[in-house]
Write a protein that holds these residues in place. Sequence first.
Motif, PDB file in Angstrom:
ATOM      1  N   ILE A  50       0.841  -1.208   0.000  1.00 21.77           N
ATOM      2  CA  ILE A  50       0.000   0.000   0.000  1.00 21.77           C
ATOM      3  C   ILE A  50       0.872   1.254   0.000  1.00 21.77           C
ATOM      4  O   ILE A  50       0.613   2.206  -0.743  1.00 21.77           O
ATOM      5  CB  ILE A  50      -0.936  -0.001   1.229  1.00 21.77           C
ATOM      6  N   TRP A 109      -9.390   5.766   0.391  1.00 23.51           N
ATOM      7  CA  TRP A 109      -8.968   4.484  -0.173  1.00 23.51           C
ATOM      8  C   TRP A 109      -7.739   3.951   0.551  1.00 23.51           C
ATOM      9  O   TRP A 109      -7.587   2.723   0.710  1.00 23.51           O
ATOM     10  CB  TRP A 109      -8.681   4.627  -1.674  1.00 23.51           C
ATOM     11  N   TRP A 126      -7.788   0.193   2.382  1.00 21.88           N
ATOM     12  CA  TRP A 126      -6.893  -0.943   2.154  1.00 21.88           C
ATOM     13  C   TRP A 126      -6.067  -1.277   3.395  1.00 21.88           C
ATOM     14  O   TRP A 126      -5.798  -2.452   3.671  1.00 21.88           O
ATOM     15  CB  TRP A 126      -5.982  -0.666   0.955  1.00 21.88           C
TER      16      TRP A 126
END
Length: 357
Positions: free
Chosen positions: A108, A129, A133
């Motif tokens: 990420i 977002w 994640w």
Amino acid sequence: MFFLINQHLNYDYHSLTCIIIRSILSLLTSFFFNIYIGKFFINCFKKLKIYQIIRKNGPKTHFLKKNTPTMGGLFVIISILTSIILYSDLSNFYIWSVISVLIGYGLIGFIDDYKKIKCNNSKGIPLKWKYFWLSIVSLIFEYSIYIYGQNITPHQFIIPFFHKIVLHINYFNIFLSYFVVVGTSNAVNLTDGLDGLAIFPLILLACGFAFISLLTGYSDYSDIFNIFYIRNSSELTILCASIAGSGLGFLWFNTYPSQIFMGDVGSLSLGGSLGAIAVLLHQEFLLIIMGIVFIIETISVILQIISFKIRKKRIFLMAPIHHHYEIKGLPEPIIIIRFWIISFLSVLIGIASIKVH
């Protein structure tokens, strides 16, 4: 690899002596491996122009760092994984749990860094977002503990200085631990704003948890120090040692003036990993004590946001708080060293909270 060698030598792989030896070897290997590959990554990133994107609304002195390579967390992760493969017992549930967070958060962070560089701005992945994640990885980690780890680790955690109080929180543990893992990763990310400011407290935190996991994994020592015994958790000592050694290797290049920055790929993965270790050892509260620098930095940002939204006034000249001192004119090395001192003392206080029975 070390495990297979020991099988042929017929040596007790999980004895205290062997754990200590493997931890030392893990630390040294990750350190020297980081030193070895670090220069290569720095030169490679310079050729590819993978430079740190400086915030436009940040301190003006930071614009002098615009040609400094970033994403140094990549070779930190590589050296940690190399050390783990060489010296840890890869059949251990705890090792794979932390590795999953290390790689997941590292991925990420890598995407976030890549997007910043490609778009030439400091925004990266949209915040919603990014948290989505991070949350997914954290919840998978927590669920795996609940499903696969329920036979080896109870759903309890300990309050420092009050070891007779052990909280049984069952299903709520999943949500509490989620905030620990996600919160720690973001706290480290916020702290990583000056040369070496975040990595040294991470090294100290890893050393502190290495000591705790060593005691926790042996019933005799956990009884003496009045710590909750967790079977097979001593293997986390090797993992903590590899994080400490890799961190020292990165600090070699990250000290002021920095030759490379960690980037989100490093700060998110290392922060999340140490948060995961705290959860596995049931030492979430101890993480708050030993990681007080990260807590202070995070609280300063929260207070700044709340104050500005409610009062339309700022508490600090700039948040996180290390920027506040920068704008006040305090030299960067002084801010860094003083934060290091606070971190060192907080780890000592955390270890001192362990009462001998």
